[in-house]
Design an enzyme around this catalytic site. Structure first.
Site, mmCIF file in Angstrom:
data_model
loop_
_atom_site.group_PDB
_atom_site.id
_atom_site.type_symbol
_atom_site.label_atom_id
_atom_site.label_comp_id
_atom_site.label_asym_id
_atom_site.label_seq_id
_atom_site.Cartn_x
_atom_site.Cartn_y
_atom_site.Cartn_z
ATOM 1 N N LYS A 60 0.801 -1.223 0.000
ATOM 2 C CA LYS A 60 0.000 0.000 0.000
ATOM 3 C C LYS A 60 0.839 1.282 0.000
ATOM 4 C CE LYS A 60 -4.428 -1.303 0.186
ATOM 5 N NZ LYS A 60 -5.497 -0.782 -0.686
ATOM 6 N N SER A 321 0.865 -9.712 -0.730
ATOM 7 C CA SER A 321 0.580 -8.281 -0.630
ATOM 8 C C SER A 321 0.922 -7.667 0.710
ATOM 9 C CB SER A 321 -0.899 -8.023 -0.949
ATOM 10 O OG SER A 321 -1.725 -8.792 -0.083
#
Length: 342
Positions: A60, A321
């Site tokens: 992110k 991720s």
């Protein structure tokens, strides 16, 4: 920016985030080592893109910093705001701190404590709301109207997509000849970015022309899969999406712009069970030194347990991720692994 993110915009994002976000490693998983985890040995070479090694433990940071860094000095003075279950919260908080701006984060009350603590440690102010992703967005928009903060959405913005796309660009640079890339999907920031980068790189002759990009998500929050195959953007109620252990994948719908990129560049989406997510986490803890959070393990679950749904290829890269795993859950998984050995 153009309506669809371009390769030049992705390259510009790559330069913009350099020195802040990390060019994460791509680790090869030896097939023989998978036997240690008592799973079937795959018929392809498997690589893991370790976004868990970003400074905030998640991909992110790429999109958040790319967008915050493009704000005017006046906007930075007013401060930034976002709505997030945890990892994007940390990305915005990290970017805001690096650029000297105040950060306000609207988070669900059921977000993991480890993610709340990390967000506060980065200097952000947290506003808690209920579990629905729509509640987070509505509250953030109220605060924007009241205080003039700059909104940094978690996925539905071209700057976010371009930032996340740098992950896909790195994969094709690190693994020439990659035939299949699998990304987690929720709001669609990472999948739309990775797919855009990989397919545009292929068009430019920088990757195989037939490379495919697939998404992976939990069966309990499979709104993206339904949207993709129906070619209609659907929204699932929060009481359904919040059932999954993958707290980063509980968004109720793909973003509008993300959906358009997904339809243009993604080849398919598979969904995985909760048991498969847990098993993929155990596999990763057993055969690698990587620590996966549940949302990050869906891609490995797809590769290992849904190979029959995926294209038959020889070289596969899956995106881990994030690695912001709650200590209690890690302890539970490691205890279960220890019992298997006994």
């Amino acid at each position: 920016m153009s309506e669809f993110v371009t390769l030049d915009e992705i390259r510009a994002a790559k330069e913009r985030i350099a020195g802040v976000a990390v060019r994460t490693p791509l680790y090869r998983v030896e097939r023989a080592r998978l036997r240690m985890a008592k799973v079937a040995e795959p018929e392809f070479d498997l690589y893991i893109k370790a976004e868990s090694e970003q400074p905030i433990g998640s991909f992110k940071l790429r999109g958040a910093y790319n967008m915050v860094a493009q704000l005017s000095s006046e906007a930075l003075k007013r401060g930034v705001i976002t709505y997030s279950s945890g990892n994007h919260a940390q990305g915005v908080a990290y970017a805001a701190r690096a650029l000297g701006a105040k950060a306000v984060i609207v988070m669900p009350s059921n977000a993991p404590d480890v993610k709340k603590a990390a967000t506060r440690a980065l200097g952000a102010e947290i506003v808690e709301v209920g579990p629905a992703s729509s509640e987070r967005r509505i509250k953030a928009e109220e605060l924007v109207a009241k205080f003039g903060y700059a909104m940094i959405p978690p996925y539905d913005a071209p700057e976010i997509i371009a930032g996340q796309a740098t992950c896909g660009l790195e994969i094709v640079e690190q693994l020439p000849g990659v035939e299949l890339v699998i990304s987690p999907v929720s709001g669609g920031g990472l999948l739309s970015g990775v797919a855009t980068a990989v397919k545009l790189a292929a068009q430019a002759g920088l990757a195989r022309s037939d490379v495919q990009v697939w998404g992976a998500e939990p069966e309990l929050a499979a709104d993206a899969k339904e949207s993709f195959y129906s070619k209609t953007l659907v929204e699932w109620p929060a009481e359904k999406t919040t059932r999954t252990i993958g707290d980063g994948l509980r968004t109720q719908s793909l973003g509008v712009l993300n959906f358009e990129h997904v339809l243009r560049h993604v080849d398919g989406i598979v969904s995985v069970t909760e048991d498969e997510i847990f098993e993929a986490m155990r596999v990763m803890l057993t055969v690698t030194k990587l620590v996966p959070e549940p949302s990050g393990a869906v891609t490995l679950a797809a590769a290992l347990f849904h190979a029959e749904e995926l294209p038959k290829v020889k070289k596969v890269a899956v995106v881990l991720s994030g690695g912001n795993l709650e200590p209690a859950l890690r302890e539970r998984l490691e205890s279960e692994l220890a019992e298997r050995v006994l």
